[in-house]
Design an enzyme around this catalytic site. Structure first.
Site, mmCIF file in Angstrom:
data_model
loop_
_atom_site.group_PDB
_atom_site.id
_atom_site.type_symbol
_atom_site.label_atom_id
_atom_site.label_comp_id
_atom_site.label_asym_id
_atom_site.label_seq_id
_atom_site.Cartn_x
_atom_site.Cartn_y
_atom_site.Cartn_z
ATOM 1 N N CYS A 88 0.817 -1.225 0.000
ATOM 2 C CA CYS A 88 0.000 0.000 0.000
ATOM 3 C C CYS A 88 0.852 1.276 0.000
ATOM 4 C CB CYS A 88 -0.955 0.004 1.189
ATOM 5 S SG CYS A 88 -2.157 -1.329 1.096
ATOM 6 N N HIS A 125 -3.156 7.691 1.757
ATOM 7 C CA HIS A 125 -3.574 6.356 1.327
ATOM 8 C C HIS A 125 -4.981 6.135 1.859
ATOM 9 C CE1 HIS A 125 -3.900 2.182 0.616
ATOM 10 N NE2 HIS A 125 -3.679 1.800 1.857
ATOM 11 N N ASN A 173 -10.037 0.327 -0.460
ATOM 12 C CA ASN A 173 -8.584 0.360 -0.391
ATOM 13 C C ASN A 173 -8.017 -0.244 -1.678
ATOM 14 O OD1 ASN A 173 -5.872 -0.033 0.141
ATOM 15 N ND2 ASN A 173 -6.183 -0.841 2.203
HETATM 16 O O1 UT7 Z 1 -3.826 -0.589 3.298
HETATM 17 C C1 UT7 Z 1 -3.130 -1.462 4.148
HETATM 18 C C2 UT7 Z 1 -3.360 -1.082 5.522
HETATM 19 N N1 UT7 Z 1 -4.611 -1.606 6.002
HETATM 20 C C3 UT7 Z 1 -5.310 -0.905 6.834
HETATM 21 O O2 UT7 Z 1 -4.949 0.222 7.094
HETATM 22 C C4 UT7 Z 1 -6.481 -1.534 7.530
HETATM 23 C C5 UT7 Z 1 -6.351 -1.285 8.999
HETATM 24 N N2 UT7 Z 1 -7.412 -1.820 9.809
HETATM 25 C C6 UT7 Z 1 -8.699 -1.384 9.737
HETATM 26 O O3 UT7 Z 1 -9.028 -0.559 8.928
HETATM 27 C C7 UT7 Z 1 -9.696 -1.897 10.749
HETATM 28 O O4 UT7 Z 1 -9.009 -2.589 11.769
HETATM 29 C C8 UT7 Z 1 -10.780 -2.836 10.154
HETATM 30 C C9 UT7 Z 1 -11.733 -2.020 9.273
HETATM 31 C C10 UT7 Z 1 -10.099 -3.924 9.342
HETATM 32 C C11 UT7 Z 1 -11.593 -3.481 11.264
HETATM 33 O O5 UT7 Z 1 -12.141 -2.513 12.127
HETATM 34 P P1 UT7 Z 1 -12.053 -2.710 13.708
HETATM 35 O O6 UT7 Z 1 -12.814 -1.622 14.316
HETATM 36 O O7 UT7 Z 1 -10.598 -2.828 14.074
HETATM 37 O O8 UT7 Z 1 -12.841 -4.053 13.926
HETATM 38 P P2 UT7 Z 1 -12.314 -5.445 14.530
HETATM 39 O O9 UT7 Z 1 -11.404 -6.116 13.559
HETATM 40 O O10 UT7 Z 1 -11.837 -5.247 15.921
HETATM 41 O O11 UT7 Z 1 -13.672 -6.215 14.581
HETATM 42 C C12 UT7 Z 1 -14.730 -5.800 15.451
HETATM 43 C C13 UT7 Z 1 -15.867 -6.783 15.305
HETATM 44 C C14 UT7 Z 1 -15.428 -8.221 15.448
HETATM 45 O O12 UT7 Z 1 -16.464 -8.939 16.131
HETATM 46 P P3 UT7 Z 1 -16.313 -9.300 17.692
HETATM 47 O O13 UT7 Z 1 -15.075 -10.138 17.782
HETATM 48 O O14 UT7 Z 1 -16.197 -7.997 18.391
HETATM 49 O O15 UT7 Z 1 -17.579 -10.041 17.955
HETATM 50 C C15 UT7 Z 1 -15.336 -8.714 14.028
HETATM 51 O O16 UT7 Z 1 -15.545 -10.104 13.926
HETATM 52 O O17 UT7 Z 1 -16.438 -6.673 13.989
HETATM 53 C C16 UT7 Z 1 -16.469 -7.954 13.382
HETATM 54 N N3 UT7 Z 1 -16.290 -7.799 11.943
HETATM 55 C C17 UT7 Z 1 -17.320 -7.581 11.099
HETATM 56 N N4 UT7 Z 1 -18.639 -7.464 11.312
HETATM 57 C C18 UT7 Z 1 -19.415 -7.234 10.253
HETATM 58 C C19 UT7 Z 1 -15.139 -7.819 11.219
HETATM 59 N N5 UT7 Z 1 -15.410 -7.635 9.924
HETATM 60 C C20 UT7 Z 1 -16.753 -7.487 9.833
HETATM 61 C C21 UT7 Z 1 -17.627 -7.256 8.744
HETATM 62 N N6 UT7 Z 1 -18.945 -7.142 9.010
HETATM 63 N N7 UT7 Z 1 -17.189 -7.141 7.456
#
Ligand code: UT7
Length: 323
Positions: free
Chosen positions: A114, A250, A280
């Site tokens: 990225c 980005h 992304n």
């Molecule tokens: O370009 C390369 C660099 N990449 C990035 O910069 C991405 C960096 N990371 C992020 O943008 C965020 O961490 C995400 C968007 C990937 C995730 O957001 P988050 O607020 O960190 O969520 P999380 O991974 O902690 O997940 C929270 C909850 C989880 O459920 P529990 O364990 O709390 O019950 C996940 O299982 O949300 C759940 N979850 C979803 N729910 C509905 C994860 N993906 C989804 C989804 N739909 N698509």
């Protein structure tokens, strides 16, 4: 006399197929609301079957050349930032060179995921400053839809396909920050973090593999490292956040974009945001945002721009340029 690598043209290409968040509700346990609120993404573009990264890159390159008003034959070098090449080799850049009908110059790919476009810009700048090239086509092009694990809701809703391109040209400057062109670059990587964002395939497995990400960990690093690298790049140029007209970040997550702007004390009115429409697109996201930002009338000649990006490696960096 100071030589500067000045932006002469910009362009982009997005595949026709637009995929709204709602389409994912049918295949995985997710919702439009979750995707919007956690990432800011509303839709993304996916390449058609048979449409490759080099096809997207060529279309973006043609748009940038048209914007610059120059022929491909006037280009000395092509650098493509990509992690999704059509084939392991030859490079996407040589495929673009062939597609543009060029019979001279040289072409190669840069792979910093990225952060790839920042690395490609820094390379192009170094080549122009050292006299190895006068005009360089710098492209970011990706088809990340081909790396998705469609059962992993934590990643498959986040990425999209697209390409953007800049034509950089050597021009005489005064050596001050009033000059147009690239004013400073700051590149970083730290391979200790290779396991938090990677693709589980390649020559070791004989497969293309799928993207694997510890989203929360990457998020934490992004918030910390992006403002830091942007500040360092500004510092190298002898500038501060107050001088910035546009942050062109980005486009991974609106919460990362907002967090970085806050740390840089730059209001969101001065940030180009396209993540809602593109998702992304990895190395393509910054040139796409530059092209869309110009088309929207946000970015104008003379504006001071900071780009910043982070991705797999980890690799991250920033470039300061006057448009
Ligand atoms: O370009 C390369 C660099 N990449 C990035 O910069 C991405 C960096 N990371 C992020 O943008 C965020 O961490 C995400 C968007 C990937 C995730 O957001 P988050 O607020 O960190 O969520 P999380 O991974 O902690 O997940 C929270 C909850 C989880 O459920 P529990 O364990 O709390 O019950 C996940 O299982 O949300 C759940 N979850 C979803 N729910 C509905 C994860 N993906 C989804 C989804 N739909 N698509």
């Amino acid at each position: 006399m100071t030589i500067r690598a000045v932006v002469r043209g910009v362009g982009h290409y997005l595949p026709d197929r637009v995929v709204p968040n709602a389409e994912f509700e049918a295949i995985i346990e997710t919702s439009d609301e979750w995707i919007r609120s956690r990432s800011g993404i509303e839709r993304r573009h996916f390449a058609a079957d048979g449409q490759m990264t080099s096809d997207l890159a060529t279309r973006a390159a043609q748009a940038a050349l048209a914007d610059a008003g120059i022929e491909a034959e006037a280009i000395d070098a092509i650098i493509v930032a990509t992690s999704t090449p059509d084939l392991t080799f030859p490079s996407v850049a040589t495929m673009v060179q062939g597609a543009l009908g060029m019979t001279r110059g040289f072409a190669f790919d840069v792979q910093a995921v990225c952060a790839g476009f920042a690395f490609a810009l820094a390379n192009a700048n170094a080549m122009i400053l050292s006299g190895q090239a006068t005009r360089v086509l710098v492209i970011g092009a990706e088809t990340f839809s081909r790396l998705m694990n469609w059962k992993d809701r934590g990643t498959c809703v986040l990425f999209g396909d697209g390409a953007g391109a800049l034509v950089l040209e050597a021009a005489e400057g005064t050596g001050t920050t009033a000059d147009r062109g690239i004013l400073s670059t700051d590149l970083n990587s730290d391979g200790r973090f290779r396991d938090i964002l990677y693709v589980d395939g390649g020559t070791s497995t004989g497969t293309t593999g799928h993207l694997v990400m510890e989203g929360k960990e990457v998020f934490r690093h992004a918030i910390e490292k992006l403002a830091e690298t942007a500040h360092r790049a500004l510092d190298k140029a002898g500038l501060t956040s107050d001088d910035v007209d546009w942050i062109v970040p980005h486009q991974a997550n609106i919460r990362i974009i907002e967090g970085t702007a806050r740390r840089m004390q730059v209001p969101m009115e001065r940030v180009v945001v396209t993540v809602q429409d593109h998702g992304n697109t990895s190395a393509a996201s910054i040139p796409l945002a530059l092209s869309v930002g110009k088309a929207r009338g946000q970015i104008k000649q003379g504006d001071l721009i900071v780009t910043e990006a982070i991705g797999g490696g980890l690799a991250w960096g920033a470039v300061v340029l006057r448009w």
